[in-house]
Design an enzyme around this catalytic site. Structure first.
Site, PDB file in Angstrom:
ATOM      1  N   HIS A 186       1.041  -1.119   0.042  1.00  0.00           N
ATOM      2  CA  HIS A 186       0.097  -0.205   0.029  1.00  0.00           C
ATOM      3  C   HIS A 186       0.729   1.371   0.091  1.00  0.00           C
ATOM      4  CE1 HIS A 186       0.237   0.882   4.535  1.00  0.00           C
ATOM      5  NE2 HIS A 186       0.453  -0.406   4.619  1.00  0.00           N
ATOM      6  N   ASP A 221       6.422   1.116   6.322  1.00  0.00           N
ATOM      7  CA  ASP A 221       4.851   0.745   6.487  1.00  0.00           C
ATOM      8  C   ASP A 221       4.462   1.981   5.462  1.00  0.00           C
ATOM      9  OD1 ASP A 221       2.443  -0.069   6.801  1.00  0.00           O
ATOM     10  OD2 ASP A 221       2.399   0.607   8.878  1.00  0.00           O
ATOM     11  N   GLU A 261      -5.143   1.931   3.019  1.00  0.00           N
ATOM     12  CA  GLU A 261      -4.912   0.483   3.950  1.00  0.00           C
ATOM     13  C   GLU A 261      -5.029   0.861   5.209  1.00  0.00           C
ATOM     14  OE1 GLU A 261      -2.969  -2.464   6.202  1.00  0.00           O
ATOM     15  OE2 GLU A 261      -2.488  -0.506   5.908  1.00  0.00           O
ATOM     16  N   GLU A 262      -4.357   2.081   5.644  1.00  0.00           N
ATOM     17  CA  GLU A 262      -4.251   2.242   7.137  1.00  0.00           C
ATOM     18  C   GLU A 262      -5.754   2.631   7.815  1.00  0.00           C
ATOM     19  OE1 GLU A 262      -1.878   1.318   8.650  1.00  0.00           O
ATOM     20  OE2 GLU A 262       0.021   1.776   7.606  1.00  0.00           O
ATOM     21  N   ASP A 276       3.365  -6.291   3.440  1.00  0.00           N
ATOM     22  CA  ASP A 276       2.915  -5.090   4.398  1.00  0.00           C
ATOM     23  C   ASP A 276       3.609  -5.357   5.819  1.00  0.00           C
ATOM     24  OD1 ASP A 276       2.208  -2.947   5.549  1.00  0.00           O
ATOM     25  OD2 ASP A 276       0.012  -3.669   5.380  1.00  0.00           O
ATOM     26  N   HIS A 302       4.106   2.949  12.466  1.00  0.00           N
ATOM     27  CA  HIS A 302       3.342   3.887  12.966  1.00  0.00           C
ATOM     28  C   HIS A 302       3.842   4.934  13.756  1.00  0.00           C
ATOM     29  CE1 HIS A 302      -0.659   1.076  12.177  1.00  0.00           C
ATOM     30  NE2 HIS A 302       0.181   1.253  11.212  1.00  0.00           N
TER      31      HIS A 302
END
Length: 472
Positions: free
Chosen positions: A290, A302, A336-337, A364, A434
């Protein structure tokens, strides 16, 4: 019928008593698998050429350098943001320039949330400015903030036992890290559970395998019929400190300020490119990662790395002049998140052709040194994947693990399509995930080279086999 002794591939097998039809099916399957095994072994030279090009040839470090250029230029790419849309347009042009086929953008409606300014100040028992990151889709506080006493709990069970103490307070979750899947439920559901017992806000210990005073953000979801309260993640260190204070009976008071806002859904795109199949162009092996990220760090790990390793897989195959029998389709997902928003809309659009998807692949989980492939599918398909992974013996990455799921491919897997994920050091991954630390510094170009080699070998061979992967 008496048991039979059967010799196959240098091994004697004892076949149990069974009907003639069942015996014929068993023997037939062995013959079929032997043929497939021989077919896969014929790809050794191709696999070596892919590995050499990726690891020590002219493509060495290419995926790392491509990614660094994008994230250094654009930065993090939150759903609905100008940064994400700029990155999508850049990638659209990059894929065309790379000579890939059928490059196009597929429209998607995505959530738009903005963080704004945010702070958390401990007022009692001492003044302490806490590092926080608001959670995706959280509402904001009133302009003056929320000032309240804290209730520290270590689990939902403890929260429910102490529900009478929670009204009017800020609930702080100090849940222990027990792996991402189990622990992330506190981030996702923490605000809802706290609101059910009358809390005015919730602060969640970051879901991280390691911390140097680093808050980690992520998505959270509200529930219909439950009041919406502001929610953010705090550092492991502050969560543990407040747990120690609470265990001594110390009163803790925090002032929380968050300007977070949710806006109507906006337009975005899934980014698609292909190498068209030579014999069965309608059949597909999907390779993906993503392009969106959270709004901290650079979104390099990420999932910039996963998206760019997937791009690199097609580039390697193209550079070698290879064209598999089936179409290799690269998809860089959007949003995606926020829970796989882009991939769900893609699935809804393309599921009419589900019988033509041989394998769906998603990177991912970081791109540190890969340990192997996680796979979900039938036993017959798993046996084929194991043979394909044996082609990677020159770089000693041959393992096949369970559970090849991923947020963006789970819709297909649940519908019976085999799925695979690239697997590496997850403890290391969740140290950066994140957080502000998700930058190019967390990545190693050589490790990305190995990831690309694995991804390219698996996707090419599966796309070029005489038959699709069996689903039964």
């Amino acid at each position: 019928m008496a048991p039979l002794i059967f010799f196959f591939m240098g091994v004697f097998y004892l076949l149990p008593s069974c009907s003639g039809k069942a015996l014929c099916e068993d023997v037939g399957h062995m013959k079929t698998f032997r043929k497939i095994k021989e077919e896969i072994a014929g790809y050794q030279d191709v696999a070596k050429a892919i590995i050499d090009l990726a690891v020590c040839g002219k493509a060495q470090n290419r995926s790392y350098e491509r990614l660094a250029l994008l994230v250094d230029t654009v930065g993090p790419r939150l759903s609905g943001s100008k940064n994400l849309e700029k990155a999508i347009q850049i990638m659209y042009q990059n894929l065309i320039n790379d000579g890939l086929e059928n490059v196009h953008l597929e429209p998607v409606k995505v959530p738009r949330w903005e963080r704004g300014q945010e702070s958390a100040m401990m007022l009692e028992p001492r003044n302490h400015s806490m590092a926080i990151l608001g959670l995706g889709s959280s509402i904001g506080t009133p302009p003056e903030g929320i000032t309240a006493e804290v209730l520290v709990v270590s689990s939902f069970d403890e929260l429910h036992r102490r529900a009478s103490e929670a009204r009017g307070k800020i609930v702080v979750y100090n849940q222990p890290y027990k792996g991402y899947g189990e622990t992330a439920q506190y981030r996702v559901q923490g605000a809802v559970e706290a609101a059910k017992v009358g809390a005015v806000a919730s602060l969640i210990r970051s879901v991280a395998s390691f911390s140097i005073y680093s808050p980690h953000t992520g998505i959270q979801f509200y529930q219909d019929g439950v009041p919406q309260i502001p929610t953010a993640c705090i550092t492991v260190e502050d969560a543990e400190m407040m747990a120690r204070m609470a265990s001594r009976g110390t009163k803790i008071v925090i002032q929380l300020k968050m300007e977070a806002k949710n806006y109507p859904d906006t337009d975005s795109f899934n980014t698609v490119a292909e190498i068209t199949g030579s014999k069965y162009p309608e059949q597909v092996v999907l390779v993906s990662g993503h392009l969106d990220s959270w709004d901290v760090g650079q979104g390099a790990l990420d999932d910039g790395s996963g998206a760019f390793v997937s791009w690199e897989a097609l580039s390697l195959i193209k550079d070698l002049g290879l064209r598999p029998k089936r179409t290799l389709r690269l998809v860089m997902w959007t949003a995606e998140e926020q829970g796989g928003v882009g991939s769900l809309q893609y699935y809804q659009l393309h599921k009419v052709n589900i019988s033509n998807f041989s394998l769906v692949m998603e990177s991912d989980l970081g791109n540190f040194m890969p340990t192997g492939l996680a796979f979900t599918g039938s036993d017959k398909a798993r046996a084929i994947i194991k043979e394909v992974m044996n082609l990677l013996q020159p770089i000693n990455i041959t393992q096949v693990f369970e559970d090849g799921d991923g947020t963006d491919i789970n819709y297909w897997i649940k519908a019976g399509v085999p799925g695979a994920s690239l697997l590496d050091d997850l403890k290391q991954y969740f140290s950066f995930h994140h957080s502000h630390g998700d930058t190019m510094t967390a990545l190693d170009p050589m490790q990305m080279n190995y990831s690309a080699a694995v991804w390219a070998v698996v996707s090419y061979v599966i796309a070029d086999l005489d038959e699709m992967l069996p689903r039964q």
